[in-house]
Design a protein around this motif. Sequence first.
Motif, mmCIF file in Angstrom:
data_model
loop_
_atom_site.group_PDB
_atom_site.id
_atom_site.type_symbol
_atom_site.label_atom_id
_atom_site.label_comp_id
_atom_site.label_asym_id
_atom_site.label_seq_id
_atom_site.Cartn_x
_atom_site.Cartn_y
_atom_site.Cartn_z
ATOM 1 N N SER A 113 0.634 -0.794 -0.474
ATOM 2 C CA SER A 113 0.027 0.321 -0.225
ATOM 3 C C SER A 113 0.985 1.145 -0.245
ATOM 4 N N GLU A 114 0.121 2.347 0.086
ATOM 5 C CA GLU A 114 0.846 3.422 -0.762
ATOM 6 C C GLU A 114 1.592 3.918 1.279
ATOM 7 N N THR A 115 0.603 3.331 2.712
ATOM 8 C CA THR A 115 1.398 3.500 3.708
ATOM 9 C C THR A 115 2.352 3.022 3.791
ATOM 10 N N GLN A 116 2.300 1.967 3.793
ATOM 11 C CA GLN A 116 4.090 0.902 3.445
ATOM 12 C C GLN A 116 4.443 1.312 3.020
ATOM 13 N N MET A 117 4.809 1.886 1.505
ATOM 14 C CA MET A 117 6.009 1.872 1.108
ATOM 15 C C MET A 117 6.612 3.021 1.296
ATOM 16 N N THR A 118 5.941 4.405 1.559
ATOM 17 C CA THR A 118 6.271 5.585 2.384
ATOM 18 C C THR A 118 7.460 5.417 3.816
ATOM 19 N N ALA A 119 6.608 4.229 4.247
ATOM 20 C CA ALA A 119 7.494 3.842 5.757
ATOM 21 C C ALA A 119 8.660 3.530 5.894
ATOM 22 N N VAL A 120 8.824 2.643 3.807
ATOM 23 C CA VAL A 120 9.624 1.636 3.569
ATOM 24 C C VAL A 120 10.880 2.650 3.363
ATOM 25 N N LYS A 121 10.192 3.615 2.076
ATOM 26 C CA LYS A 121 11.428 4.426 1.435
ATOM 27 C C LYS A 121 11.993 5.404 2.496
ATOM 28 N N ASN A 122 11.192 5.795 4.143
ATOM 29 C CA ASN A 122 11.664 6.856 4.665
ATOM 30 C C ASN A 122 12.750 6.168 5.832
ATOM 31 N N VAL A 123 13.216 4.537 5.287
ATOM 32 C CA VAL A 123 13.560 3.850 6.240
ATOM 33 C C VAL A 123 15.083 3.284 5.061
ATOM 34 N N LEU A 124 14.409 3.110 4.038
ATOM 35 C CA LEU A 124 15.844 3.017 2.886
ATOM 36 C C LEU A 124 16.158 3.843 1.937
ATOM 37 N N SER A 125 15.506 4.663 1.480
ATOM 38 C CA SER A 125 15.540 5.061 -0.141
ATOM 39 C C SER A 125 16.315 6.091 0.552
ATOM 40 N N LYS A 126 17.041 6.920 -0.594
ATOM 41 C CA LYS A 126 17.888 8.406 -0.877
ATOM 42 C C LYS A 126 16.742 9.546 -1.206
ATOM 43 N N PRO A 127 16.219 10.627 -1.342
ATOM 44 C CA PRO A 127 15.514 11.587 -1.675
ATOM 45 C C PRO A 127 15.906 11.875 -3.404
ATOM 46 N N ASN A 128 14.089 11.389 -3.696
ATOM 47 C CA ASN A 128 13.427 11.528 -4.788
ATOM 48 C C ASN A 128 14.412 10.128 -5.695
ATOM 49 N N GLU A 129 14.170 8.886 -5.250
ATOM 50 C CA GLU A 129 14.374 7.615 -5.345
ATOM 51 C C GLU A 129 13.767 6.370 -5.728
ATOM 52 N N VAL A 130 13.359 5.775 -6.558
ATOM 53 C CA VAL A 130 12.291 4.765 -6.743
ATOM 54 C C VAL A 130 12.978 3.821 -6.164
ATOM 55 N N LEU A 131 11.897 3.363 -5.434
ATOM 56 C CA LEU A 131 12.463 2.106 -4.936
ATOM 57 C C LEU A 131 11.132 1.042 -5.215
#
Length: 232
Positions: A113-131
């Motif tokens: 879900s969008e909420t789950q992806m947002t949480a994962v991106k906050n932990v793993l990804s860099k700014p403007n990076e597609v995960l």
Amino acid sequence: MPLSKNVKDEIYNYCNNHLADESWYEDEFEFIEDADLRKRLIEEFKSIRFAYKLYEGLEAKDENLIFEVRYQILAYASIYEAVIHYVLYNYYQKTTEFHNMQYHIVPTRMSFSETQMTAVKNVLSKPNEVLYIYHKQERKKEETQVRFDEKCKAAEALGLIYKITNEQGDIIDIPAEIIEVYSYRNAIHLVAEQRKGIQYALDLSKKAYRRMRPFIDQIKDRLKQDKKGIYK
């Protein structure tokens, strides 16, 4: 203009003189319960031997030798493939080895879900990076995707074909040599000047013939041990 009857008779007598009778071929492929396939295999094997005797009698050279060698490799490769495919798909479908041959592990994209992806991106990804997140998944191959070498390796794992030691103490790797014959079938050199390639192909065609005996014997022995097909 056709050859005279006397010449044709002489040729047929020469080519058939040292070939086995019909009962030998039937016994050789007795484990193939599909009558149409067994008939086709027998016809192919008989035609290989007939053609070999014909070209041997002519002492074929250059382009004629290349053609004869190429036909030998193509024909033997076809027999190896048909026998291994038939035996695996008819007698060993319920084995682990057959399953491993048919399935492979592929990366599969996971959905969140969008909420789950947002949480994962906050932990793993860099700014403007597609995960994207993937996991490993077992997936069945299409039958045409199963390579011949994979079938040979499955047959080897099942004990249908295996290495042997000859009278001189040399180890003969039957599975590896059959794979070599099959892989070379489309790579025959067609230029007479390529002497090294021609010699290699000639040696390989002889190997394809010589390995047919232990190949068939090994499969029949294993089927008898496992009480498969006509050996139940």
